[in-house]
Design a protein around this motif. Structure first.
Motif, PDB file in Angstrom:
ATOM      1  N   GLN A 299       1.060  -1.350  -0.083  1.00  0.00           N
ATOM      2  CA  GLN A 299      -0.055  -0.038   0.018  1.00  0.00           C
ATOM      3  C   GLN A 299       0.770   1.098  -0.092  1.00  0.00           C
ATOM      4  N   SER A 300       1.993   1.375   0.772  1.00  0.00           N
ATOM      5  CA  SER A 300       2.651   2.391   0.808  1.00  0.00           C
ATOM      6  C   SER A 300       3.591   2.658  -0.537  1.00  0.00           C
ATOM      7  N   PHE A 301       3.895   1.720  -1.088  1.00  0.00           N
ATOM      8  CA  PHE A 301       4.353   1.626  -2.598  1.00  0.00           C
ATOM      9  C   PHE A 301       3.675   2.192  -3.402  1.00  0.00           C
ATOM     10  N   SER A 303       0.913   4.057  -2.872  1.00  0.00           N
ATOM     11  CA  SER A 303       0.458   5.492  -2.499  1.00  0.00           C
ATOM     12  C   SER A 303       1.661   6.405  -2.961  1.00  0.00           C
ATOM     13  N   GLU A 304       2.763   6.063  -2.631  1.00  0.00           N
ATOM     14  CA  GLU A 304       4.001   6.780  -3.459  1.00  0.00           C
ATOM     15  C   GLU A 304       3.869   7.247  -4.861  1.00  0.00           C
ATOM     16  N   LEU A 305       3.706   6.106  -5.610  1.00  0.00           N
ATOM     17  CA  LEU A 305       3.560   6.092  -7.066  1.00  0.00           C
ATOM     18  C   LEU A 305       2.307   6.777  -7.502  1.00  0.00           C
ATOM     19  N   ALA A 307       0.640   9.209  -5.808  1.00  0.00           N
ATOM     20  CA  ALA A 307       0.994  10.909  -5.634  1.00  0.00           C
ATOM     21  C   ALA A 307       1.775  11.484  -6.780  1.00  0.00           C
ATOM     22  N   ALA A 308       2.709  10.650  -7.178  1.00  0.00           N
ATOM     23  CA  ALA A 308       3.649  11.203  -8.147  1.00  0.00           C
ATOM     24  C   ALA A 308       2.827  11.020  -9.585  1.00  0.00           C
ATOM     25  N   GLU A 667      14.514   4.174  -8.035  1.00  0.00           N
ATOM     26  CA  GLU A 667      14.929   5.391  -9.092  1.00  0.00           C
ATOM     27  C   GLU A 667      14.555   5.122 -10.332  1.00  0.00           C
ATOM     28  N   LEU A 670      10.965   5.272 -11.529  1.00  0.00           N
ATOM     29  CA  LEU A 670      10.576   6.303 -11.738  1.00  0.00           C
ATOM     30  C   LEU A 670      11.100   6.923 -12.720  1.00  0.00           C
ATOM     31  N   VAL A 679       7.907  13.499  -8.141  1.00  0.00           N
ATOM     32  CA  VAL A 679       8.229  13.073  -6.734  1.00  0.00           C
ATOM     33  C   VAL A 679       8.458  14.214  -5.773  1.00  0.00           C
ATOM     34  N   GLY A 680       8.043  13.934  -4.552  1.00  0.00           N
ATOM     35  CA  GLY A 680       8.501  15.078  -3.641  1.00  0.00           C
ATOM     36  C   GLY A 680       7.304  16.064  -3.234  1.00  0.00           C
TER      37      GLY A 680
END
Length: 680
Positions: A299-301, A303-305, A307-308, A667, A670, A679-680
Motif C-alpha cells: 500500500q505504501s509503495f 501510494s508513493e507512485l 501521488a507522483a 529510481e 521512476l 516525486v516530492g
C-alpha cells in the motif's frame, strides 16, 4: 485385452509429450480427470501409509512424483478453456472446478500425510538439504497450513466449503467476462464512422459483422482492458464514446452476465477464509507468500507512485485540453495522446506498423534476440498436431543443438478465446520427471485476410516480446522439481522476466533485424526507428494512472475483513479510488471490478500490484544489461544462470541481487515512467 487408454492420458507419440490433440474429444475430459484423480489419491495414500519414518525422499520428493496423469489432463484441458472454449468445455470447467478443489483439499488436509510433512519441517535444519530441497519442504508445509491442515475439524469443514464455492464463482466470473465482452461488441452501420482505423482493421470489422449475421455492417470487438486500442485511431467522437461505454459497462448492465453479485460474494468468502487462517484479510494472506514484505508495504509503495502519477496526470490533462473550449471525455484521452505524439514527432509514426509484420518480427526479432542472448534456435514443426488451425509449433534447441522443449504460438483473436495475452504451460520442465517444457503464448491480434500481412502496433509489438519473456522463463528452466519449474515463482516476481524481454523490442540491433517494409522489404528509416524509441521511452501518465487505479482496487477489495458488509460494487469502487487519491472522472481504472478477470477469475487476487513491483527489478536489470554491453551472449547466459533457469529453487530476490550485485532501488523505475520530477 486391457481397457483402452483414455486419449487424454495416453502416452503421446509426439516429441516431448506434445498432446495428440486430434485424438482427443471433449467427451474424454471428465473420464480422464476421474481416472487421474483416483490414481493420484492412491499414490498419496501410499505415501501417507508408509510405516517407515518420514524422510525427504519418501515423503516430499515422492509427492513431487505423484499426480502425473492429473497434470497431463490439466495441461491439456485448461490450455483449451482459455484460448478455444465452447459451451461443452465451459460446462466441464464448471463441473471440474469444485471437484479439483476438493481433490486438492483432500491431499492438503490429509492428517497422516501432514503429520509426516510436519515432522520433516520441524527437523528441517538437521536434514542436510540443499537450497532447492529445503525450499520445497518449506513450501509443502506452508501450502498445507494455508489450506487449513492445522485447523480443527470445524475449521477444515469451513475451508472446504469456502474453497469449493470460490472455485465455482471464479470459473463462472471468467466465462461471464468473455461472454459479455462478445455480447458488447459495437455494431457500426457506416464505414465513415470508422475513419482513422487501418484498412485491415476495417476489413476485419466487416468480417466480424458478417460472421455475426450483420452483412454490410462493421463489428468492433472489445479488448479486455477498459482502454480500447481502437480509441487512439478513431476520429469520430461518437464512435469513440460508444466503444468506451460498451467497454466500461461490461458485466454491470443487469443482464445475464452481470458479475457484481459474484464480486461481493468472492471477496466476502476470501475474507472469511483469511480470518480462519489467522490473517486480518485476504491481502495479508496472499502477500505473506510474495516477495513484498507485507500488505502495508504494498500500500505504501502504491501510494508513493499514485501521488507522483496524479501530479503528472494533472499536467498531462491540462496540456491535452489546451486552450480549446471543447470538453474532453474519457473516450477522448488516448486519441488526443496519439494526436499529440504525432504533432510533437519530427517524423510521423503512422507508418511504423508497416515495418512490423508478425512473421518477420517473430523470426528476425523475438527469436533472433533469444538466439543472441541465450543461444536458442527455433525450428517450426508444422507437421505436429495443434488444438486449433491458427496455432503454430516450434521445436526449441539450445546452443549445443539439444532439443529442450516446444513453443506454441496462438496469436489471433476469435470469439472462443478470452481477451488479453498470456503464457500457459502444457508440460513443466523437471529433471526428476525427465520432462521437457511445452509452453504456449496466446495473443489476440486481428487475423488478416488471406494473403494480407498481420501488422503490429506498438502495444502489440511489446506484448509479443513480453509474453515470449514468460515463455523463456519456462523453456530455460533447469530445475529438479516440477513445482519449482519456470514461472512457478511468487506472483510479484513472475512478471519480471517477461518485462525484461520487452527491452529488446526496439533495441537497435533487434529492430534492424526485423523492421522491413511488408511490401518493399526496405529497412526501416533510421529517423523513424529513433522516433519510435523516443515515443516509447516514457509512459503517459494516463497509462500509469489507469494501472495504479486497478492495483488500488484489487488491494482494497482484498483488505476488507470478514466483519465488513459491502453491498454496492460501484460505491465501494468510488470510495476506494477516492481514498487512495487516484479517483478521476477522465481516467477510469484499467479494469473495473465487474470485468477484473485477473483478480476475480484468474490468479492475481491481491496481486495485481505485482506488475509494477516486478518493474522495479526490470528497470534495474535493463540498466544492468546496458551497462554491461547489452545484447550479448555473456549477459544472456548470466541472466539465464541467475534467474531464468532457477525458477523457485532459490530465493528470487537474492537471485536478482546476485545478478546486479546489490539490492534493487526504485529510481530507475521512476525515471522510466517520467515520475522523477513529480516525486516530492
Amino acid at each position: 485385452m486391457g481397457m483402452p487408454t483414455n486419449p487424454v492420458l495416453a502416452p503421446s507419440p509426439h516429441i516431448h509429450g506434445l498432446p495428440d490433440f486430434p485424438s482427443i474429444s471433449d467427451d474424454d475430459f471428465v473420464p480422464a480427470f476421474d481416472i487421474a484423480m483416483a490414481d493420484h489419491l492412491r499414490e498419496v495414500e501410499a505415501i501417507a501409509a508408509d510405516t517407515r519414518p518420514p524422510t525427504f525422499a519418501n515423503t516430499i520428493e515422492a509427492l513431487e512424483q505423484t499426480g502425473r496423469g492429473l497434470a497431463q489432463a490439466a495441461g491439456v484441458f485448461f490450455n483449451l478453456v482459455g484460448p478455444d472454449t465452447n459451451p461443452v468445455r465451459n460446462a466441464i470447467a464448471q463441473e471440474l472446478a469444485p471437484r479439483l478443489t476438493e481433490h486438492g483439499n483432500t491431499i492438503a488436509l490429509h492428517g497422516a500425510l501432514f503429520a509426516r510433512i510436519d515432522t520433516l519441517y520441524r527437523t528441517r535444519d538437521s536434514l542436510g538439504l540443499d537450497e532447492p530441497s529445503l525450499r520445497l519442504l518449506e513450501r509443502r508445509f506452508r501450502d498445507a497450513v494455508r489450506a487449513g491442515a492445522a485447523l480443527d475439524d470445524d475449521g477444515q469443514r469451513q475451508m472446504r466449503e469456502i474453497s469449493a464455492r470460490l472455485s465455482t464463482l471464479t470459473t463462472t466470473f471468467s466465462q461471464y467476462v468473455l461472454d459479455d465482452s462478445n455480447a458488447s461488441a459495437v455494431l457500426v452501420d457506416d464505414a465513415a464512422a470508422l475513419d482513422g482505423l487501418s484498412a485491415s482493421a476495417i476489413s476485419a470489422a466487416a468480417d466480424a459483422a458478417t460472421e455475426a449475421g450483420h452483412d454490410g455492417k462493421y463489428l468492433l470487438p472489445l479488448d479486455l482492458p477498459t482502454s480500447q486500442s481502437a480509441l487512439a485511431s478513431l476520429t469520430d467522437p461518437e464512435t469513440r464514446r460508444r466503444v468506451f461505454e460498451a467497454s466500461v459497462n461490461r458485466c454491470s448492465r443487469g443482464n445475464e452476465f452481470d458479475t457484481r453479485a459474484m464480486v461481493l460474494e468472492i471477496t466476502a468468502l476470501r475474507a472469511r477464509s483469511a480470518r480462519l487462517l489467522g490473517y486480518r484479510n485476504h491481502a495479508e494472506f496472499v502477500i505473506a507468500e510474495q516477495t513484498a514484505p507485507d500488505a502495508d508495504a504494498v500500500q505504501s509503495f502504491l501510494s508513493e507512485l499514485v501521488a507522483a502519477a496524479m501530479r503528472a496526470g494533472g499536467r498531462e490533462l491540462t496540456r491535452l485540453h489546451g486552450s480549446g473550449s471543447d470538453p474532453i471525455a474519457p473516450s477522448d484521452i488516448t486519441h488526443r495522446l496519439a494526436v499529440e505524439q504525432r504533432e510533437n514527432s519530427a517524423v510521423s509514426l503512422d507508418d511504423f506498423g508497416d515495418y512490423c509484420e508478425l512473421d518477420r518480427v517473430l523470426t528476425d526479432g523475438v527469436f533472433a534476440a533469444a538466439r543472441q542472448l541465450y543461444g536458442l534456435r527455433m525450428v517450426e514443426r508444422p507437421e505436429l498436431p495443434t488444438y486449433h488451425p491458427d496455432v503454430r509449433t516450434w521445436e526449441v534447441f539450445d546452443a549445443d543443438g539439444v532439443s529442450v522443449g516446444l513453443f506454441l504460438g496462438d496469436f489471433f483473436a476469435r470469439p472462443s478465446k478470452r481477451g488479453g495475452a498470456w503464457m500457459n504451460n502444457i508440460v513443466d520442465q523437471s529433471q526428476l520427471l525427465v520432462a521437457h517444457p511445452i509452453v504456449v503464448n496466446v495473443l489476440n491480434l486481428t487475423k488478416p485476410q488471406p494473403g494480407s500481412p498481420c501488422l503490429l502496433s506498438f502495444d502489440q509489438l511489446t506484448t509479443l516480446f513480453h509474453e515470449f519473456g514468460h515463455a523463456l522463463h519456462g523453456l530455460l528452466s533447469a530445475v529438479r522439481y516440477p513445482s519449482q519449474s519456470g514461472t512457478n515463482v511468487p506472483r510479484d516476481f513472475v512478471e519480471f522476466p517477461s518485462q525484461v524481454n520487452e527491452m529488446w523490442a526496439l533495441h537497435p540491433t533487434v529492430l534492424s533485424g526485423y523492421a522491413r517494409h511488408h511490401e518493399t522489404g526496405a529497412p526501416i528509416p533510421s529517423e523513424l526507428a529513433e522516433a519510435a524509441r523516443e515515443a516509447t521511452s516514457v509512459e503517459s501518465a494516463h497509462s500509469t494512472i489507469e494501472y495504479l487505479a486497478a492495483a488500488v482496487l484489487d488491494l482494497e477489495w482484498h483488505r476488507i475483513t470478514a466483519d465488513d458488509e459491502i453491498t454496492d460494487v460501484e460505491a465501494f469502487e468510488a470510495r476506494a479510488l477516492a481514498s487512495a487519491g487516484v479517483a478521476s472522472d477522465l481516467i477510469p481504472p484499467r479494469y473495473r471490478s465487474a470485468y477484473f478477470n485477473h483478480i476475480f477469475g484468474g490468479g492475481y487476487s491481491a496481486g495485481y500490484y505485482s506488475y509494477i513491483w516486478s518493474e522495479v527489478l526490470d528497470a534495474e536489470t535493463e540498466q544492468w544489461f546496458l551497462a554491461n554491453g547489452g545484447l550479448t551472449r555473456a549477459n544472456g547466459q548470466r541472466f539465464a544462470d541467475t534467474t531464468l533457469s532457477r525458477g523457485d529453487s532459490v530465493d528470487p530476490i537474492a537471485a536478482h541481487a546476485e545478478l546486479i550485485g546489490r539490492s534493487a532501488e526504485i529510481e530507475p523505475l521512476l525515471a522510466r515512467k517520467g515520475l522523477v520530477a513529480a516525486v516530492g
